[in-house]
Motif scaffolding. Structure first.
Motif, PDB file in Angstrom:
ATOM      1  N   ILE A 164      32.445  32.998  36.039  1.00  0.00           N
ATOM      2  CA  ILE A 164      33.472  31.958  35.957  1.00  0.00           C
ATOM      3  C   ILE A 164      32.852  30.631  35.544  1.00  0.00           C
ATOM      4  CG2 ILE A 164      35.126  30.602  37.301  1.00  0.00           C
ATOM      5  CD1 ILE A 164      35.636  33.139  38.955  1.00  0.00           C
ATOM      6  N   GLN A 165      31.695  30.310  36.121  1.00  0.00           N
ATOM      7  CA  GLN A 165      31.002  29.075  35.762  1.00  0.00           C
ATOM      8  C   GLN A 165      30.603  29.070  34.293  1.00  0.00           C
ATOM      9  OE1 GLN A 165      27.812  29.048  38.611  1.00  0.00           O
ATOM     10  NE2 GLN A 165      29.029  28.084  40.213  1.00  0.00           N
ATOM     11  N   SER A 222      37.176  34.059  31.413  1.00  0.00           N
ATOM     12  CA  SER A 222      38.564  33.961  31.872  1.00  0.00           C
ATOM     13  C   SER A 222      38.860  34.980  32.970  1.00  0.00           C
ATOM     14  CB  SER A 222      39.527  34.206  30.703  1.00  0.00           C
ATOM     15  OG  SER A 222      39.338  33.247  29.691  1.00  0.00           O
ATOM     16  N   CYS A 264      37.236  38.873  35.126  1.00  0.00           N
ATOM     17  CA  CYS A 264      36.194  39.862  35.377  1.00  0.00           C
ATOM     18  C   CYS A 264      36.861  41.161  35.820  1.00  0.00           C
ATOM     19  CB  CYS A 264      35.282  39.332  36.484  1.00  0.00           C
ATOM     20  SG  CYS A 264      33.743  40.230  36.679  1.00  0.00           S
ATOM     21  N   ALA A 267      44.019  33.659  34.175  1.00  0.00           N
ATOM     22  CA  ALA A 267      42.764  34.209  34.676  1.00  0.00           C
ATOM     23  C   ALA A 267      43.043  35.601  35.234  1.00  0.00           C
ATOM     24  CB  ALA A 267      42.185  33.320  35.760  1.00  0.00           C
ATOM     25  N   LEU A 298      41.164  38.464  37.937  1.00  0.00           N
ATOM     26  CA  LEU A 298      40.094  38.946  38.802  1.00  0.00           C
ATOM     27  C   LEU A 298      40.551  40.252  39.421  1.00  0.00           C
ATOM     28  CD1 LEU A 298      39.135  35.656  40.692  1.00  0.00           C
ATOM     29  CD2 LEU A 298      37.945  36.679  38.754  1.00  0.00           C
TER      30      LEU A 298
END
Length: 217
Positions: free
Chosen positions: A95-96, A100, A102, A124, A126
């Motif tokens: 993310i860092q 956008s 994972c 996003a 996740l």
């Protein structure tokens, strides 16, 4: 049509993803890369909507470095990290770096397709386990900082908490608020998660401390 660039150091994985994604009506794989430097070069050339980026590539530039570099050169591109690592350290680093979202390599095909559509739309994504860990960490940080978790509750959740503390059953709460029992249970579950509590007595004790039993309902 969502244009996708695949980046993975395993040719078999790329081949499988290529077949899978091209079978989705509104998706097209327009290129492949075996390491980060090649991914950057292909992305600049082909301008994909989404780059599906492997996290661990031992030869050439790794997925995190390539993601960071790509976001500098193509800020609007969506990068979805594909990884075997169900680990928050990798998640936070991705993310860092500008990813956008994972998704795990072990995820069902439908989840991968949904994730690609999500990040392509500007959202996003996740995987569920990662979302829960992020929420747990966020709530833990709030608790450590002394922030009142009560502020996280919606107005409806506060109503449900108050009625629980007053001894109403789920059915009675549903009738009072004109919602289904299932919805009451969902609100109760959300309240318990946000307040980091596991039992009804804990909720009642919390409500007493917050003075909720003085609310007229």
């Amino acid at each position: 049509m969502i244009k996708i660039l695949l980046c993975d150091d395993h040719a078999v994985v790329r081949s499988g993803l290529h077949v899978l994604l091209n079978a989705v009506p509104d998706m097209e794989v327009i290129g492949e890369a075996s390491e980060g430097n090649e991914a950057i070069e292909k992305a600049l050339q082909l301008k994909p909507d989404v780059v599906l980026m492997d996290l661990s590539m031992p030869h050439g530039k790794d997925g995190l470095s390539a993601t960071s570099e790509l976001k500098k050169q193509l800020p609007d591109i969506a990068i979805l990290i594909l990884t075997m690592h169900d680990d928050e350290e990798y998640l936070f680093r991705a993310i860092q770096a500008g990813a956008s979202g994972c998704v795990l390599k072990s995820a069902p095909h439908k989840e991968l397709v949904d994730a690609i559509k999500s990040v392509c739309s500007g959202n996003a994504y996740l995987h569920p386990a990662a979302t829960k860990r992020l929420m747990d960490e966020y709530l833990g940080n709030l608790k450590q900082s002394g922030t009142d978790l009560f502020q996280l509750l919606s107005d409806r959740e506060k109503e449900v908490l108050t009625l629980i503390a007053k001894g109403y059953s789920n059915k009675e709460i549903g009738e009072k608020l004109v919602i289904s029992v299932k919805t009451v249970e969902t609100h109760k579950s959300n309240v318990m998660e946000k307040l980091q509590m596991k039992t009804r007595p804990e909720l009642v004790e919390y409500a007493l401390k917050k003075g909720l039993l003085g609310y007229g309902m």
